[in-house]
Design an enzyme around this catalytic site. Structure first.
Site, mmCIF file in Angstrom:
data_model
loop_
_atom_site.group_PDB
_atom_site.id
_atom_site.type_symbol
_atom_site.label_atom_id
_atom_site.label_comp_id
_atom_site.label_asym_id
_atom_site.label_seq_id
_atom_site.Cartn_x
_atom_site.Cartn_y
_atom_site.Cartn_z
ATOM 1 N N GLU A 115 98.029 -70.963 103.383
ATOM 2 C CA GLU A 115 98.741 -71.141 102.089
ATOM 3 C C GLU A 115 98.843 -72.648 101.825
ATOM 4 O OE1 GLU A 115 101.887 -68.528 100.314
ATOM 5 O OE2 GLU A 115 101.444 -67.129 101.960
ATOM 6 N N SER A 156 95.139 -62.852 120.631
ATOM 7 C CA SER A 156 95.283 -61.958 121.986
ATOM 8 C C SER A 156 94.062 -60.972 122.008
ATOM 9 C CB SER A 156 96.654 -61.278 121.839
ATOM 10 O OG SER A 156 97.840 -62.043 121.825
ATOM 11 N N ASP A 187 99.835 -60.399 106.317
ATOM 12 C CA ASP A 187 100.379 -61.622 105.540
ATOM 13 C C ASP A 187 101.801 -61.065 104.933
ATOM 14 O OD1 ASP A 187 101.069 -63.647 103.866
ATOM 15 O OD2 ASP A 187 99.301 -63.575 102.379
ATOM 16 N N ASP A 232 105.088 -65.055 102.109
ATOM 17 C CA ASP A 232 104.669 -65.741 100.906
ATOM 18 C C ASP A 232 105.438 -66.974 100.556
ATOM 19 O OD1 ASP A 232 102.537 -64.192 100.720
ATOM 20 O OD2 ASP A 232 103.316 -63.016 99.152
#
Length: 841
Positions: A184, A272, A350, A353
């Protein structure tokens, strides 16, 4: 000063070092215990603990963890509480201010009250075991680091361990695995630098779903709200951060970069691997499970191998589990019990924010109206300097991270109380900034949750239904959970608290002044991706897209790009055709070194004309199998070329925004190779695609000639690509004697960023390994005593202890060691036996 002190401590001989070593044999009386507990340690010092009650089991685990790793535990709790500066001084004040602004420990304190009574009892029992250890030892008896601590901060007192100390570690884990927040700020900074949005989007391409299979068939990663391939259409231009907010976003970005990674040194290669294979494809007829989480390379390792066994498994004492734990947190995080096995990879949704806020007259503007801010006061104590006193303000979205910079800018520097120009004492609390833009953080981990409940219930799960039920409480960090059981079932579950957004896609900082961009709730657990016993007989997770492009919810637009997962898919598909897979086959796959991204680049490199040493090096690529073994000359030349290619082609990004060397840049360059006229090929050092490729090979040949000699055939990737597991608190001090005392011994490594054997590196810093498969584990559900595992370093965190770093050479060679489970197998391999008895017992 620190160097002299440590050398003096070391100079006192073996006593100075060995007095901190744990007692691993005989009998120790612990007042916290209700009955006896037995600790078996094998040849590698790995503890397996037995007790009659669950509470005693976790008391013993707390004692043993503290024996092996108390400095690691103490450093971690100082970090999560925002208290590093009170030990390490002024240079850690920035980290503390940001962590206090987010309030990790405050959240953990609230979390404790939400947990089930048995979970709180287990956490409290673990703390009792840790504190029993602390009561028995003092100062340097707890570790050589505490000798340094006494010199750095002589007034610092080591406090008793609490359940909140353990819970706060879950916030640290969530921070490192929080998803795309870094992207972001990167996108916003690139936009502010003058690069247009279309070109920025080329640097963050959509997930290549047609080439790289998602974990779960069907469904989708974007749904009606947002499709990752819609680019600028997502959210509309109104979602772009205003130019005048660039400065505050850049300040927050820089501050967040200073927060030390909790799971070891960070890099873009964090990821991973895990997979499960149905018994129809295995030699034993029951499932195989493999897992290797990729985390920062630190010593001691993030993991502490542990067995936790109730002497009789009952409803009151339901634990019989072996696996990888975190020192400081009771229970096992990844492993198996008598019925099931499970592994983790980061789902990467996500869940964080950044919101740009308009601040006017001390309030946030929302939909044209002022909305009051909530405030609290924080004080960061600074060893050898003045305290930082500041106000944390929060909007409806979360704490204002931008205020942290103001607190630091207004900080009084130097020893003694703050004074005014007349020398009179003053209250030097940092004032929050005035009107303008601010940046707040919405992050699921900043609300108290129940992940600790989930971990204990997972440890005791008996089947897929109870495992899924445990996963319901696993809120942050959201993980891909793979599963296998002794009844022959395999499965996958994506848990986690994942927001449902209104307007916007979470890929750019959102306008906090428009409530349409607020979160609308969270995805229901029953709607998260899940699969049980898929027809093809195996499940692969390697941070790729969790589900296909018709799924109704948006999880993220910033997945890993699926090169590792697709390579594992390819290897498994071939092995399945041959049949009779074994745990050894799984280990071989974990060590696969193929650079899949090179397949698109090498043909173009071979087509370009170069001269001299570069031409001779170019010949190495003609018959290269794309494997990056430590002895590979071709891998050395290719990776050096790749590093220089990224510098030359993307020079306008600068070192602060440079592309990583792994899967994202693989896909970006793959697309650009088919577009020779792209402006990305026009730079200061070369103009045009072929010119960039030529310049990169010339620079690589020159660099390797200087470093490895004039003959390209003698170059070796392992000479460049070395691993030194670094001590998180003292290993990067810049003081050679200190680093020698506490850091691991360098070893050569194969693999590379985004290979299955994912030894990541930062090309702006050289070729040294920064992220690693932090452990490897393979389990055959037909014979749990035949399971295999390896840790990056070893059980002990004590400098010079035989079990500190004793697994690193094995790890580097791709070897594993036995992972016994049943008591007869544990006793057979035991080299030391310690009996813990109640006081007076």
């Amino acid at each position: 000063m620190v160097a002299c002190l440590v050398l003096a401590a070391a100079g006192t001989g073996l006593w100075a070092v060995q007095r901190a070593f744990p007692d691993t044999g005989g009998e120790i009386a612990l007042p916290a215990l209700e009955g006896e507990a037995t600790v078996y340690r094998d040849a590698h010092g790995i503890p397996q603990i037995y007790a009659d009650t669950a509470e005693d089991l976790f008391r013993a685990q707390g004692f043993v963890d503290a024996q092996d790793r108390f400095w690691q535990m103490h450093f971690n709790r100082l970090t999560t509480a925002g208290r590093l500066a009170e030990v390490f001084g002024e240079e850690q004040a920035q980290t503390d201010v940001y962590l206090r602004t987010m309030g990790w420990r405050r959240v953990a304190e609230r979390e404790y009250e939400l947990l089930r009574p048995d979970t709180r009892a287990y956490l409290d029992s673990y703390a009792e075991g840790v504190n029993t250890y602390l009561d028995r030892r003092d100062g340097g008896e707890r570790g050589l680091e505490f000798t340094v601590l006494a010199a750095l901060a002589p007034d610092h007192e080591v406090e008793e361990w609490t359940a909140v100390d353990s819970l706060a570690w879950l916030k640290a884990m969530a921070w490192d695995l929080r998803g795309n927040m870094q992207h972001e700020t990167e996108r916003a900074a690139l936009l502010a630098s003058g690069i247009d949005r279309e070109r920025i989007e080329e640097l963050y391409p959509a997930y290549p779903e047609q080439e790289h299979r998602p974990i779960v068939d069907g469904g989708g990663i974007g749904g009606g709200r947002f499709r990752a391939d819609e680019g600028a259409a997502a959210g509309g231009d109104a979602a772009l951060p205003p130019q005048e907010a660039a400065g505050v976003l850049a300040g927050v970005d820089a501050g967040l970069e200073e927060i030390p990674p909790m799971l070891g040194p960070d890099s873009a290669g964090l990821g991973s691997n895990s997979w499960v294979v149905s018994g129809e494809h295995t030699a034993s007829g029951l499932p195989l499970l493999a897992n290797d989480p990729h985390l920062g390379a630190q010593t001691p390792s993030v993991w502490h191998q542990t067995g936790l066994h109730c002497t009789e498994v009952t409803e009151r004492c339901p634990f019989d589990v072996t696996g990888f734990a975190f020192a400081g947190l009771p229970g096992v995080v990844i492993g198996h019990n008598a019925d099931i096995a499970w592994g983790f990879t980061n789902l990467g949704p996500d869940v964080a924010d950044l919101y740009l806020e308009r601040i006017q007259d001390g309030a946030a503007v929302v939909d044209g109206e002022p909305e009051p801010l909530t405030t609290r006061e924080e004080t960061v104590k600074v060893a050898g300097g003045r305290d930082v006193v500041f106000t944390v303000r929060s909007t409806r979205h979360g704490p204002l991270l931008s205020d942290a910079e103001s607190a630091l800018d207004l900080r009084a520097i130097g020893a003694g109380p703050p004074v005014d120009t007349d020398g009179e004492p003053v209250d030097r609390a940092a004032e929050p900034p005035g009107d303008g833009y601010g940046v707040s953080l919405s992050w699921t981990a900043l609300e108290p949750g129940t992940t600790a409940d989930s971990l204990f219930r997972m440890n005791a799960a008996e089947d897929f239904a109870s495992f899924r039920d445990a996963a319901r409480s696993f809120e942050v960090p959201a993980q891909n959970l793979v599963y296998a059981d002794t009844e022959g079932n395999i499965g996958y579950q994506a848990p986690g608290t994942i927001p449902v957004r209104g307007t916007g896609d979470g890929r750019w900082p959102a306008p906090g002044w428009d409530s349409a961009y607020d979160w609308q709730g969270f995805i229901d657990f029953e709607e998260l991706p899940v699969v049980r016993n898929p027809e093809r007989g195996y499940i692969v997770t390697a941070n790729q897209a969790a589900i296909g492009s018709d799924y109704e919810h948006m999880l993220t637009g910033d997945w890993a790009y699926g090169y590792r997962s697709q390579r594992i898919e390819t290897l498994l598909a071939g092995a399945v055709e041959e049949g009779g897979l074994t745990a050894a086959d799984m280990t071989d796959i974990q060590m696969d070194d193929e650079n899949s991204g090179a397949r698109a680049v090498v043909p173009h490199l071979l087509r370009v004309e170069v001269e001299g040493t570069a031409a001779r090096a170019q010949e190495l690529l003609a018959d290269w199998d794309y494997q990056q073994g430590a002895d590979s000359a071709a891998a050395a030349f290719y990776n050096a070329t790749w590093s220089h290619l990224l510098d030359v082609a993307f020079d306008e990004l600068g070192p602060e925004r440079a592309l990583d060397v792994g899967s994202r840049s693989w896909l970006v360059v793959d697309r650009l190779l088919d577009d020779p006229d792209s402006p990305w090929w026009r730079g200061d050092a070369a103009d045009g695609r072929d010119a960039v490729l030529r310049e990169a090979m010339d620079r690589a040949a020159d660099e390797l000639s200087r470093r490895l000699g004039e003959d390209p055939a003698e170059w070796r990737w392992g000479e460049l690509h070395t691993l030194t597991a670094t001590h998180p608190s003292l290993g990067a001090s810049g003081i050679a004697p200190v680093e020698w005392l506490f850091n691991g011994t360098p070893v050569e490594a194969s693999g590379g960023d985004s290979t299955v054997n994912a030894t990541g590196w930062e090309h702006t810093e050289g070729y040294a390994v920064t992220t690693v498969p932090s452990m490897r584990m393979t389990i055959d559900m037909a014979d749990l005593d035949a399971a295999r595992w390896i840790d990056l370093t070893g059980a002990s965190g004590h400098a010079f202890h035989p079990d500190n770093g004793n697994q690193t050479p094995l790890w580097a060679r791709g070897e594993t060691i036995p992972m016994p489970f049943t008591r007869p197998a544990v006793e057979e391999r035991a080299e030391d036996v310690l009996t813990l008895v109640p006081s007076g017992g």
